[in-house]
Design a protein around this motif. Structure first.
Motif, PDB file in Angstrom:
ATOM      1  N   GLU A   1      -1.381  -5.569   2.372  1.00 18.15           N
ATOM      2  CA  GLU A   1      -0.472  -5.986   3.441  1.00 18.15           C
ATOM      3  C   GLU A   1       0.687  -6.842   2.939  1.00 18.15           C
ATOM      4  OE1 GLU A   1      -0.681  -4.915   6.559  1.00 18.15           O
ATOM      5  OE2 GLU A   1      -2.361  -3.687   5.898  1.00 18.15           O
ATOM      6  N   ALA A   2       0.726  -7.095   1.637  1.00 20.54           N
ATOM      7  CA  ALA A   2       1.820  -7.906   1.091  1.00 20.54           C
ATOM      8  C   ALA A   2       3.156  -7.218   1.350  1.00 20.54           C
ATOM      9  CB  ALA A   2       1.615  -8.133  -0.400  1.00 20.54           C
TER      10      ALA A   2
ATOM     11  N   SER B   1      -6.623  -3.012  -6.218  1.00 15.30           N
ATOM     12  CA  SER B   1      -7.255  -3.597  -5.027  1.00 15.30           C
ATOM     13  C   SER B   1      -7.819  -4.992  -5.291  1.00 15.30           C
ATOM     14  CB  SER B   1      -8.358  -2.670  -4.518  1.00 15.30           C
ATOM     15  OG  SER B   1      -9.330  -2.446  -5.519  1.00 15.30           O
TER      16      SER B   1
ATOM     17  N   ASP C   1       0.811  -1.215   0.000  1.00  9.51           N
ATOM     18  CA  ASP C   1       0.000   0.000   0.000  1.00  9.51           C
ATOM     19  C   ASP C   1       0.846   1.268   0.000  1.00  9.51           C
ATOM     20  OD1 ASP C   1       0.994  -0.339   2.514  1.00  9.51           O
ATOM     21  OD2 ASP C   1      -0.888   0.022   3.567  1.00  9.51           O
TER      22      ASP C   1
ATOM     23  N   SER D   1      -2.798  -7.653  -2.405  1.00  3.15           N
ATOM     24  CA  SER D   1      -3.096  -7.393  -0.995  1.00  3.15           C
ATOM     25  C   SER D   1      -2.289  -6.182  -0.517  1.00  3.15           C
ATOM     26  CB  SER D   1      -2.738  -8.607  -0.132  1.00  3.15           C
ATOM     27  OG  SER D   1      -2.766  -8.270   1.238  1.00  3.15           O
TER      28      SER D   1
END
Length: 674
Positions: free
Chosen positions: A552-553, A546, A535, A550
């Motif tokens: 959070e990757a 999106s 992000d 992810s």
């Protein structure tokens, strides 16, 4: 005589037993009488005469065979009398006059305490006598009616001697301890590093006074208050007060100057602070209105924040400018090398051994750069730390402008046993706009306007937050060539990609034996808690991002990456890269650069390497762990503070400069030195 059960003992035996018991009680009573005599008991009226006799006896202790009558209490509590002879008493008994015994005891105790305070010497006050059997230094005064016996005096002197000896030992130990502390302090002071005393030394001027900047802070606060009251005074036509506030503000500002502590203030600064305080007190009496002052302060705060933001933008622009401007020595070096390359006929020499350059059994490195000095450090550090340098092949690709200088450098400074191949990116005819998405986008009118339009908003106003993405390096295909490795090296199975701002500190050959578990890219992950995740790099407000990734990757770093080119071809990695580049033509998915498309292209295809292989941040973070840096296989100066610039973090620069050949004649001609 035998006895039988049931028969009582004869009367003679009973008489004998009672006699023994009587004698035992008599002896016991005698001991009790001697004890009670020392205590001089006078509790019964019948003993008054005996008490007077005892007193008279105490006054004549030299008489012999004096009868002593002592009172005592037996086991049943009855008072008994006993008569003793003086000769029956032991030497430990003393004579005591009950009328003045307490006074003499107090005097003796007081004199004994005085003797301790005078280092075991007793002063002669005319009321005591001295024992002649002891040396002068150990003499002790004894009261005439004292309770001190010769044995006690001897013990007292021995105690005094032991005390003196112990005191001497303690004094000697204290002296030895002091000498040891002084020696240790001298040794520490000799080893104290004063090279950066201005920053770390405890002798800095700031430590002379814990409130060394209190006056300076006061004067600055006074200037702020004066500005607020001056605005109010002007609005209320208080001309005299307004001029006084402005004048004192100007005087205080001049007194402060460039001072950063009280000691740097001008001599009259304190007087000006007092004068300013007097004017402010008058202004407060005449103008103070809580709501009005608060409103003025809010206006001043907003104005200050605006100025701070402008300065931040200006600072960002200047840092970017300094980081991307080529210093004169680095500009001189390729010019000197290129001139000699053609003048001395090196351009006529053929290429190096092609067989080694295409042998998949060797260790191959890819370096894409236009910086000769930086590339030389990467090669030198890798070769010097390699166990088998003859098995290492370096593939260097540069642009047409720097091809001659890059090739010249490695022709005249070949690394030990290693193989060097220098190529010109313009010779890759397959790399054109019809095949390469980035080249096609760079030719578009939108990109040209973004980079080259004369009336484009300056970096200090609109769009300054994206200033770093306008770096000219994003226009160079050298930066995007990493996505075409199988096309550049079609006969290789694995290759290690290295940036030109890294330094190798260990042998890297174990990277070729790591099992990537079917992944294409082996890299060190950079995410820590919430930092450096997807992000941060991608626009997750766009559904294309999106729905496919992810937020959070975990992110990873370019700079040292081991690529499996067989898996690359099998999974068509270059095709994936082209597809996402085409979708980002309007730059809505990510900003310019190679890391965001790299994260997308190798999503779920990256094998995480141990962090010890690659330590990043030396180009922007001055607070890295030095132990991690020294133990790392590769250290990376990613950021604006490159090691070849004056902006470099000084404590990290030595890791890079140790691999620079400062004795090289080309470096000396261009004034490149440590």
């Amino acid at each position: 005589m035998e006895t039988h059960p049931g028969i009582s003992p004869p009367p003679l035996l009973l008489v004998f037993v009672f006699s023994v018991l009587f004698l035992f009680c008599a002896v016991h009573s005698s001991d009790l009488s001697t004890t009670k005599a020392s205590l001089a008991l006078h509790d019964c009226e019948q003993c008054h005469r005996n008490k007077e006799q005892d007193i008279s006896t105490a006054r004549n202790p030299d008489e012999k065979d004096i009868d002593i009558i002592a009172t005592y209490s037996d086991a049943s509590g009855h008072v008994r009398l006993a008569r003793l002879k003086m000769r029956d008493l032991s030497d430990s008994w003393i004579w005591e006059n009950p009328t003045n015994g307490n006074n003499e005891f107090q005097k003796s105790s007081q004199e004994l305490m005085e003797s301790f305070q005078t280092d075991s010497r007793f002063e002669d006050n005319g009321k005591h006598s001295t024992d002649e059997h002891y040396p002068e230094e150990n003499k002790i005064d004894i009261p005439r009616s004292s309770s001190m016996t010769p044995m006690k005096i001897k013990r007292q002197i021995m105690r005094q001697e032991r005390r003196k000896a112990r005191a001497s030992e303690l004094i000697q130990e204290d002296k030895e301890t002091d000498n040891h502390i002084v020696s240790a302090a001298i040794e520490r002071s000799e080893g104290f590093d004063t090279t950066i005393k201005g920053k770390y030394s405890i002798w800095r001027r700031e430590y002379e006074n814990p409130n060394s900047d209190s006056t300076l802070k006061l004067m600055r606060d006074q200037i702020i208050m004066a500005k607020a009251y001056a605005n109010i005074a002007k609005s209320k036509n208080k001309t005299v007060l307004y001029e006084a506030l402005v004048k004192h503000s100007r005087d205080s500002q001049q007194a402060i100057g460039e001072a950063s502590s009280d000691i740097e203030l001008h001599l009259g600064a304190l007087d000006r602070a007092k004068s300013m305080g007097h004017v402010l007190s008058i202004a407060k009496d005449q103008l103070y209105d809580c709501l009005l002052v608060a409103r003025k302060f809010r206006v001043m705060l907003q104005s200050t924040e605006d100025r701070v933001n402008i300065q931040k933008k200006r600072s960002a622009f200047l840092i970017q400018l300094a980081a991307k401007t080529v210093p004169r020595p680095l500009h001189c070096l390729p010019l000197q090398l290129a001139a000699d390359y053609y003048l001395q006929g090196y351009h006529k020499k053929g290429n190096l051994d092609k067989e080694k350059a295409e042998d998949p059994s060797l260790y191959h490195y890819a370096i894409f750069s236009d910086n000769v000095l930086a590339t030389s450090v990467v090669v030198n550090s890798t070769v010097q730390n390699a166990k088998e340098p003859e098995k290492h092949v370096f593939h260097i690709v540069t642009d047409k402008l720097n091809f001659a200088s890059m090739r010249m450098w490695f022709l005249v400074n070949p690394p030990s046993k290693a193989t060097i191949e220098v190529q010109n990116i313009d010779d890759f005819k397959w790399l054109n706009s019809s095949y390469c998405s980035v080249l096609r986008q760079l030719e578009s009118a939108r990109i040209k306007e973004y980079y080259f339009k004369a009336n484009h908003p300056s970096s200090l106003s609109v769009g300054s937050d994206n200033l770093k993405y306008r770096n000219p390096k994003y226009l160079s295909m050298l930066n995007h060539l990493r996505f075409y490795l199988p096309e550049v090296y079609p006969k290789l199975n694995r290759i290690l990609f290295l940036d030109d701002d890294i330094v190798v500190q260990k042998d890297l050959t174990p990277l070729w034996s790591i099992d990537l578990k079917g992944m294409v890219n082996g890299a060190v992950e950079t995410c820590k808690e919430s930092f450096h995740r997807f992000d941060k790099y991608l626009n997750f407000s766009n559904p294309l991002i999106s729905n496919n990734f992810s937020p959070e990757a975990c992110g990873w770093a370019f700079g040292m990456n081991i690529f499996d080119l067989k898996e690359w071809k099998k999974r068509n990695i270059t095709g994936i890269y082209h597809r996402w580049q085409d979708m980002n033509e309007d730059r809505t998915l990510w900003k310019l650069g190679t890391l965001p498309p790299g994260l997308i292209t190798f999503y779920n295809l990256t094998y995480p390497l141990d962090r010890g292989w690659h330590v990043l941040g030396l180009g922007y973070d001055p607070a890295l762990n030095l132990t991690e840096i020294e133990n790392a296989a590769v250290i990376h100066y990613n950021g604006n503070y490159k090691p070849w610039l004056n902006l470099a973090v000084s404590k990290y620069k030595s890791y890079w400069s140790r691999y620079v050949m400062f004795d090289n004649p080309y470096l000396r001609v261009c004034n490149l030195s440590e």
